[in-house]
Write an enzyme that holds these catalytic residues in place. Sequence first.
Site, mmCIF file in Angstrom:
data_model
loop_
_atom_site.group_PDB
_atom_site.id
_atom_site.type_symbol
_atom_site.label_atom_id
_atom_site.label_comp_id
_atom_site.label_asym_id
_atom_site.label_seq_id
_atom_site.Cartn_x
_atom_site.Cartn_y
_atom_site.Cartn_z
ATOM 1 N N HIS A 137 -5.556 -6.284 5.762
ATOM 2 C CA HIS A 137 -6.294 -5.558 6.802
ATOM 3 C C HIS A 137 -7.756 -5.516 6.370
ATOM 4 C CE1 HIS A 137 -7.525 -2.524 9.653
ATOM 5 N NE2 HIS A 137 -6.312 -2.525 10.194
ATOM 6 N N GLU A 145 -7.758 -3.722 20.407
ATOM 7 C CA GLU A 145 -7.802 -4.134 18.996
ATOM 8 C C GLU A 145 -8.047 -5.636 18.922
ATOM 9 O OE1 GLU A 145 -5.128 -0.701 16.797
ATOM 10 O OE2 GLU A 145 -4.110 -2.539 17.369
ATOM 11 N N ARG A 183 -0.056 -11.777 12.134
ATOM 12 C CA ARG A 183 0.386 -10.810 13.142
ATOM 13 C C ARG A 183 -0.783 -10.268 13.960
ATOM 14 N NH1 ARG A 183 0.825 -5.071 13.272
ATOM 15 N NH2 ARG A 183 0.144 -4.937 11.109
ATOM 16 N N ARG A 218 -7.470 -10.585 12.490
ATOM 17 C CA ARG A 218 -7.655 -10.002 11.157
ATOM 18 C C ARG A 218 -7.911 -10.999 10.044
ATOM 19 N NH1 ARG A 218 -3.069 -5.426 11.267
ATOM 20 N NH2 ARG A 218 -4.179 -4.271 12.858
HETATM 21 P P1 FAD Z 1 9.144 1.298 7.443
HETATM 22 O O1 FAD Z 1 8.595 2.205 8.456
HETATM 23 O O2 FAD Z 1 8.248 0.892 6.331
HETATM 24 O O3 FAD Z 1 10.420 2.010 6.852
HETATM 25 C C1 FAD Z 1 11.116 1.471 5.761
HETATM 26 C C2 FAD Z 1 12.270 2.392 5.446
HETATM 27 O O4 FAD Z 1 13.147 1.736 4.541
HETATM 28 C C3 FAD Z 1 11.868 3.696 4.773
HETATM 29 O O5 FAD Z 1 12.662 4.726 5.298
HETATM 30 C C4 FAD Z 1 12.208 3.467 3.313
HETATM 31 O O6 FAD Z 1 12.544 4.637 2.602
HETATM 32 C C5 FAD Z 1 13.450 2.609 3.481
HETATM 33 N N1 FAD Z 1 13.766 1.789 2.316
HETATM 34 C C6 FAD Z 1 13.040 0.795 1.757
HETATM 35 N N2 FAD Z 1 13.695 0.282 0.704
HETATM 36 C C7 FAD Z 1 14.858 0.979 0.600
HETATM 37 C C8 FAD Z 1 15.943 0.947 -0.283
HETATM 38 N N3 FAD Z 1 15.990 0.098 -1.322
HETATM 39 N N4 FAD Z 1 16.966 1.816 -0.096
HETATM 40 C C9 FAD Z 1 16.950 2.716 0.924
HETATM 41 N N5 FAD Z 1 15.920 2.784 1.807
HETATM 42 C C10 FAD Z 1 14.897 1.928 1.637
HETATM 43 N N6 FAD Z 1 1.774 -1.443 13.139
HETATM 44 C C11 FAD Z 1 1.531 -1.320 14.462
HETATM 45 O O7 FAD Z 1 2.196 -1.957 15.273
HETATM 46 N N7 FAD Z 1 0.549 -0.483 14.893
HETATM 47 C C12 FAD Z 1 -0.221 0.245 14.048
HETATM 48 O O8 FAD Z 1 -1.083 1.010 14.480
HETATM 49 C C13 FAD Z 1 0.002 0.106 12.662
HETATM 50 N N8 FAD Z 1 -0.771 0.787 11.765
HETATM 51 C C14 FAD Z 1 -0.442 0.716 10.444
HETATM 52 C C15 FAD Z 1 -1.174 1.488 9.540
HETATM 53 C C16 FAD Z 1 -0.817 1.511 8.200
HETATM 54 C C17 FAD Z 1 -1.599 2.344 7.222
HETATM 55 C C18 FAD Z 1 0.277 0.724 7.757
HETATM 56 C C19 FAD Z 1 0.690 0.739 6.311
HETATM 57 C C20 FAD Z 1 0.975 -0.076 8.650
HETATM 58 C C21 FAD Z 1 0.622 -0.091 9.993
HETATM 59 N N9 FAD Z 1 1.312 -0.862 10.915
HETATM 60 C C22 FAD Z 1 1.047 -0.746 12.242
HETATM 61 C C23 FAD Z 1 2.487 -1.637 10.504
HETATM 62 C C24 FAD Z 1 3.747 -0.846 10.844
HETATM 63 O O9 FAD Z 1 3.515 0.521 10.605
HETATM 64 C C25 FAD Z 1 4.933 -1.308 10.007
HETATM 65 O O10 FAD Z 1 5.041 -2.700 10.026
HETATM 66 C C26 FAD Z 1 6.212 -0.699 10.587
HETATM 67 O O11 FAD Z 1 6.091 0.693 10.685
HETATM 68 C C27 FAD Z 1 7.406 -1.066 9.728
HETATM 69 O O12 FAD Z 1 8.498 -0.299 10.179
HETATM 70 P P2 FAD Z 1 9.924 -0.539 9.551
HETATM 71 O O13 FAD Z 1 10.855 0.336 10.296
HETATM 72 O O14 FAD Z 1 10.209 -1.987 9.497
HETATM 73 O O15 FAD Z 1 9.760 -0.045 8.043
HETATM 74 C C1 SIN Z 2 -4.601 -0.360 12.681
HETATM 75 O O1 SIN Z 2 -4.559 0.729 13.250
HETATM 76 O O2 SIN Z 2 -5.640 -0.984 12.429
HETATM 77 C C2 SIN Z 2 -3.328 -0.978 12.261
HETATM 78 C C3 SIN Z 2 -2.773 -1.666 13.410
HETATM 79 C C4 SIN Z 2 -1.736 -2.624 12.944
HETATM 80 O O3 SIN Z 2 -1.541 -2.832 11.748
HETATM 81 O O4 SIN Z 2 -1.109 -3.218 13.822
#
Ligand code: FAD
Ligand code: SIN
Length: 543
Positions: free
Chosen positions: A249, A124, A391, A295
Site C-alpha cells: 500500500h 479510490e 488487487r 497501487r
Molecule cells: P481476516 O479478516 O484477516 O481474518 C482472518 C481470521 O483468521 C482471523 O479471525 C484470525 O484470527 C483467523 N486465523 C488466522 N490464522 C488462524 C489460525 N492458525 N487458527 C485460527 N484462526 C486463524 N479491503 C477492502 O476491500 N477495503 C478496505 O478498505 C480495506 N482496507 C484495509 C485496511 C487495512 C489496514 C488492512 C490491513 C487491510 C485492508 N483491506 C481492505 C483488506 C481486507 O481488510 C482484507 O483482505 C480482508 O479483511 C481479509 O478478510 P479475511 O476474512 O480473509 O481475513
Molecule cells: C484503503 O482504505 O486504502 C485500503 C483499501 C483496500 O485495501 O482495499
Amino acid sequence: MAQKPKLPPEALHYDALVIGSGAAGLTAALNLAEHGRVAVLAKADLAAGSTAWAQGGIAAVLDAGDTVAAHVEDTMVAGAGLNDRATVEYVAANASAAIDRLAALGVPFNPGETVSERWHLTREGGHSHRRIVHVDDATGWAVSQALIRAAEAHPNITLIPHMAAVDLITHRHVVGRRFPARRCHGVYALDTQKRRVVRILAPATVLATGGASRVYLYSTNPDGATGDGIAMAWRAGCRVSNMEFNQFHPTCLFHPRVRNFLITEAARGEGGHLKLPDGSRFMQRYDDRLELAPRDVVARAIDAEMKRLGLEHVLLDLTHLGADFVRGHFPTIHARLLELGIDCTTQAIPVVPAAHYSCGGVMVDLNGRTDLGGLWAAGEVTQSGLHGANRLASNSLLECLVFGQAVADDIMAQDAADTMPDIKPWDESRVTDSDEEVVIAHNWDELRRTMWDYVGIVRTEKRLERAAHRVKTLRKEVQEYYGNFRITADLVELRNLVTVADLIVRSARARKESRGLHFSTDYPNQSAAALDTVLDPAQGRDA
Ligand code: FAD
Ligand code: SIN
C-alpha cells in the site's frame, strides 16, 4: 460475549468448521448455520484480523451512472490481465446483493448526499467511478462488529477465540484404514491459553485465515497475518498460486512508534496530494492518473523517489481540502494522528509504502473448493482469480462476502458425508518444552527483514537468489525446532511464515517478466502471455 466451550480431551464434532472470524469466515458461518452446527475458530480475539482494520470501504456498483462491466474492466486493468474473467464477472455481479446483506445486518454505511443516492460512494485508485461504500474511514470495524454480533446471536454457531489451527486433519491422520479417501476431516488446534492441542472434526472445513503480509518487516496488517491457512493447505497437499504478487500500500504512516497505521487510499481519492519534502508533487512524472493510478504504480513511484533522494518517507498532503472536510471524511485517521502529534488539517502526513495484501494463495474454484475434498477456502487466504497481478482497491472485502456465501452454498448442496473416521490424537511424546525461545524471535526478525530487503517492491534475480538461500536455512532451523519442542502460538506462526516466504520467493523466481505487483529490473517487460504461477506440493516444484 463469545462462548468458549469447555474442551474435553477427546475430539469436538461439528457439521462444519470455519477457521477464521473475519469477513470471509463469518459470512460463511452465518449461512452454514442455517443448516447445521458450526464452529468458528480465531487464533486471537474475534476482531483481531484484517477485516476490522479495513478503512476505505467495499467496491460495488450502486450508482445509476456506473456499470458492472466498468467494475469488471477496472479490476482486469489493475490485475494486468492475469485475472480470471469469469471470477471477476461473478464477484462484480454479486456485489450489490452482498452490500444489501450487510446493511440488513446493521452496518451503518454513510448515507448518500442526494435523494437518489442511497449511500455515499467514495473514489479510490484504479476505479473509473465513485464506487466505494463505506462507514466513515473505519468501514472494517463496523462490518466486523455487525458480523460478530450476528454470529454471537446465532444458536447454531459456537465461536472459539484463542484457538490456533496448527494443521489440517487429513486422510494421513486416519487410524486403521489402509487406503483412506483423500480428504480433510478438520483440524488440530492449539488452545493458546491452556497450551494444549485438540482435534476439531467436521465433514466440511472452511479456511478463512486471511493473508500473509506480516512476512514483511513493514506491513499495514495486524500481527496475525502470517499466512497460516496458505501454509496449512500447502502441507495438506493443495496447490497455491501467484504468491509473488504482494501488494504494497503506498501510504502507511511513517512514525517511529507506530509502524502499521494505514492512511486510506480514499484520502487520495478525495483529492490528497503526494509530495516531496520541498512541497512539490511528483506523480505527474510517473502516470497520467497521478495519485489515483493503481497501487503498484503509486508504490513504485514513491519507492523510486525515496531511493533517488535518499528519503525516509514522502508526504501525503490533505491540508488544501479544508479542515472541516478532512475531519468530516477521515475522523478516525484525524483523531489517531492527533494522538501522535500530527494535525493533518494543517500538516502533511509522512508516509511510506508497506506490505498490505497477499494476492496469491490457495487455489479455489468459483465455489471456493480447494484441491482437497472436504476443504473449502474464502477471502484473502485464496487465489480465486479475482485480483490477478494486482488487487483493485476495496475489492477484497467484497471477495470475502461473495465467496463466503458461495462456499456455504456449495457445502450445503453436498451429499451428507460418510461417518467420521477414527482420527489419531495429537502426539507430543517426542517433544519437550523449549529452553531457547530466543531462536523464534531471532528467526522471525531475520525472515521479515530478508523479505523486505530482497523480495520487496522492486526485485532483481540476484536479490531473489539471496533470499532463497536465507529462507532455506531458516526453514531448516525452524523445522528442526518444531520437531523437538512443544508448540507455542509463536512457533506455529513462524513455521507458517517460513513456508509462505519460501512459496513467495519460488514464485517470484519463476516469473521471468514484470507484471502488476511483481517488478524485476532484470525482466522489465511484460510477456505476451498472462500465466499464473502455480506451485504444486505433489511435485515439490512449480507445476
Ligand atoms: P481476516 O479478516 O484477516 O481474518 C482472518 C481470521 O483468521 C482471523 O479471525 C484470525 O484470527 C483467523 N486465523 C488466522 N490464522 C488462524 C489460525 N492458525 N487458527 C485460527 N484462526 C486463524 N479491503 C477492502 O476491500 N477495503 C478496505 O478498505 C480495506 N482496507 C484495509 C485496511 C487495512 C489496514 C488492512 C490491513 C487491510 C485492508 N483491506 C481492505 C483488506 C481486507 O481488510 C482484507 O483482505 C480482508 O479483511 C481479509 O478478510 P479475511 O476474512 O480473509 O481475513
Ligand atoms: C484503503 O482504505 O486504502 C485500503 C483499501 C483496500 O485495501 O482495499
